[in-house]
Design an enzyme around this catalytic site. Structure first.
Site, PDB file in Angstrom:
ATOM      1  N   ASP A 209       0.830  -1.201   0.000  1.00 18.75           N
ATOM      2  CA  ASP A 209       0.000   0.000   0.000  1.00 18.75           C
ATOM      3  C   ASP A 209       0.871   1.260   0.000  1.00 18.75           C
ATOM      4  OD1 ASP A 209      -2.800   1.084   0.441  1.00 18.75           O
ATOM      5  OD2 ASP A 209      -1.718   2.076   2.067  1.00 18.75           O
ATOM      6  N   GLU A 259       1.800  -0.392  -4.935  1.00 21.28           N
ATOM      7  CA  GLU A 259       0.866   0.669  -5.314  1.00 21.28           C
ATOM      8  C   GLU A 259       1.697   1.927  -5.490  1.00 21.28           C
ATOM      9  OE1 GLU A 259      -3.093   3.080  -3.843  1.00 21.28           O
ATOM     10  OE2 GLU A 259      -1.515   2.584  -2.424  1.00 21.28           O
TER      11      GLU A 259
HETATM   12  C1  NOJ Z   1      -4.363   3.181  -0.827  1.00 21.48           C
HETATM   13  C2  NOJ Z   1      -5.519   2.281  -0.569  1.00 21.48           C
HETATM   14  O1  NOJ Z   1      -5.857   1.604  -1.746  1.00 21.48           O
HETATM   15  C3  NOJ Z   1      -6.631   3.151  -0.038  1.00 21.48           C
HETATM   16  O2  NOJ Z   1      -7.857   2.472   0.032  1.00 21.48           O
HETATM   17  C4  NOJ Z   1      -6.207   3.695   1.302  1.00 21.48           C
HETATM   18  O3  NOJ Z   1      -7.189   4.597   1.770  1.00 21.48           O
HETATM   19  C5  NOJ Z   1      -4.867   4.417   1.213  1.00 21.48           C
HETATM   20  N1  NOJ Z   1      -3.899   3.725   0.432  1.00 21.48           N
HETATM   21  C6  NOJ Z   1      -4.283   4.621   2.588  1.00 21.48           C
HETATM   22  O4  NOJ Z   1      -3.843   3.409   3.118  1.00 21.48           O
END
Ligand code: NOJ
Length: 534
Positions: A209, A259
């Site tokens: 993440d 991500e």
């Molecule tokens: C990316 C995640 O996909 C999202 O859902 C989240 O709110 C943020 N990162 C913070 O962790």
């Protein structure tokens, strides 16, 4: 029969189809209105029949669920609302028996304010070793009443919150998600341990993440527009972190998907060097409008940026953070932009669905791996959530202007005739399902050869059994304006008509699959895609 693609080998991730499960909304096994692991286990046959190679679970750990589980209180325990660690282990094993690998979601940038480390930091007070695992600072201004810097939040609003003793702590997301200090060796050690913990439980991969946000400018200097490097995005120190993560993963044959939202292709590719992450999400394609020239450019840029580092591309049309595909493609502005989400945007769902079907064939024919978000295979639209039922912090932090992300997180419809479309029991699900949800139910679609579900099943079956799909080269073919046509080496041809008029099919082999009917003259209508045999 043609040679299978590489998904059966240790390189499975280079062309896998990976299905994203948002556990809270997938299926409710214990009938309390919240999805859970029992629900996923009961629905594994759906995933096996769909033909996916792996499942990525968004966070399932103990969490106050302030940000849908991205506020983790304990990385080694499953939230009781979802089940137990024992159940997770069973689920991982059962899925594997069906040929489905498991990917878990690790959230290294921040923890929940209920995490033991943060509670200890609050208790221990200023100057303590416990506070050093986070970013605690005195404030600015005469009485420390101003935040230590001006960093903008990823969720609008402030990035600093003041605690009772007067210090402030940094949180790029909500105040309930304090950022960890990645310059601290314990933070690094702990995460590598967490990775081992999950690899030892049989997971095949980890989604990271907010992967480009962990490292911060040590001076915590103010943000100045246009000045490089950004104080908290894509700092060079990150690469060292991911190199040591890679060594951990290699010991288990595990893989990473990061991500990484970065506009700069060259900087993005650095994360994919052979000793760093295996893959990263390609958000350029997800954000791209439904336009042949722009899509072609996005595909070419993506392939060009991955080629030098030898990493496969990933393709995503939708996830738990963005407007669902059929809705996005049914709007005047078909690209995705967080800044442009608004209530009441006019949408033509029939058109959006037509395009989403064509986009499915386009995406599944591209080189690399593909992520499918739960409900995409059912063609679910974005739901309008009544304001009083909205839970997403993004909505509240925007002052109620942004509808937030709940509209793509609505509990799935499984059985069109059951209460709440068979999501669980007679208990109302945690988010309301909109009127007409039953028409999208998996059981109804399974019985309909024209449905989105049938299209996805057939596409995945062909992708798996036909040589040339998945990893490997792509060659563009000559095509009229507004039409994308390409051939996969030694394999099938994909043609997508984004122009307003029907086009002749190129003189290639037989039709393998088409996203909608050809017209009476055998031409490919607007917003339709076809796969042709080599
Ligand atoms: C990316 C995640 O996909 C999202 O859902 C989240 O709110 C943020 N990162 C913070 O962790």
């Amino acid at each position: 029969m043609a040679a299978p693609n590489s998904h059966r080998t240790e390189d499975w991730w280079r062309d896998a189809v990976i299905y994203q499960v948002y556990p809270r909304s997938f299926a409710d096994g214990d009938g309390d209105g919240t999805g859970d692991l029992a629900g996923v286990r009961a629905r594994l046959p759906h995933l096996a029949e769909l033909g996916v190679d792996a499942v990525w679970f968004t966070p399932w750990y103990v969490s106050p669920l302030v940000d849908g589980g991205y506020d983790v209180a304990d990385y080694r325990t499953i939230d009781p609302a979802f089940g137990t660690l024992g159940e997770a282990e069973k689920l991982i094993a059962e899925a594997r028996e069906l040929g489905i690998r498991t990917i878990v979601d690790i959230v290294p940038n921040h923890v929940s304010d209920q995490h033991a480390w943060f509670r200890a930091a609050l208790e221990a007070g200023p100057g303590s070793a416990e506070r050093e695992r986070f970013h605690f600072r005195p404030g600015r201004g005469e009485h420390g009443e101003l935040p230590p810097n001006d960093w903008p939040s990823q969720f609008s609003g402030r990035t600093w919150t003041r605690v009772e003793d007067g210090e402030w702590y940094l949180h790029l997301f909500t105040p309930e998600q304090p950022d960890l200090n990645w310059a601290h060796p314990e933070v690094r050690r702990e995460h590598e341990d967490v990775l081992r913990f999950w690899f030892e439980r049989g997971v095949a991969g980890v989604r990271i993440d907010s992967a480009a946000l962990l490292a911060k400018d040590p001076a915590l200097a103010d943000f100045v527009e246009g000045v490089d490097p950004h104080p908290y995005i894509d700092q060079d120190e990150l690469h060292d972190i991911y190199r040591s993560w890679r060594r951990v993963a290699d010991a288990y044959g595990g893989v990473f998907v990061g991500e990484v939202w970065l506009p700069d292709a060259e900087r993005f590719a650095r994360y994919l060097r052979p000793d760093e992450l295996h893959t990263a999400f390609n958000f350029n394609f997800l954000s791209c409008p439904w336009d042949a020239e722009l899509l072609r450019r996005s595909i070419d840029d993506t392939l060009a940026e991955h080629a030098p580092v030898g990493a496969p591309a990933t393709w995503v049309l939708c996830n738990h953070d963005v407007t669902r595909t059929v809705t996005r493609y049914g709007r005047a502005d078909t690209g995705f932009d967080f800044a442009k989400k608004a209530f009441g945007t006019p949408t033509d769902l029939a058109l959006g669905t037509l395009r989403a079907r064509a986009a499915a064939l386009l995406t599944l024919a591209l080189p690399g791996s593909v992520y499918l978000y739960q409900g995409e295979e059912l063609g679910l639209p974005e739901a309008d959530i009544p304001r009083e039922r909205i839970q997403d912090p993004m909505h509240f932090r925007s002052g109620g202007v942004d509808p937030g992300r709940d509209g793509c997180r609505v509990p799935l419809p499984w059985d069109g005739d059951a209460p709440y479309c068979g999501f669980g029991s007679e208990t109302e699900p945690w988010l309301p399902q909109p009127e007409g949800w039953a028409a999208y139910a998996a059981d109804r679609q399974a019985a309909d050869p024209e449905s989105m579900l049938s299209l996805y099943r057939e596409a995945l079956r062909l992708r798996r059994s036909t040589a040339g799909f998945g990893d490997g080269p792509l060659d563009w073919l000559p095509a009229p304006d507004g039409v994308l046509a390409f051939r996969r080496a030694g394999g099938p041809v994909c043609v997508v008509n984004l122009s307003p008029a029907p086009v002749e099919l190129p003189a290639h082999g037989a039709v393998l699959l088409v996203s909608g009917p050809l017209d009476e003259a055998g031409r490919l209508p607007s917003d339709t895609a076809v796969w042709l045999d080599a």
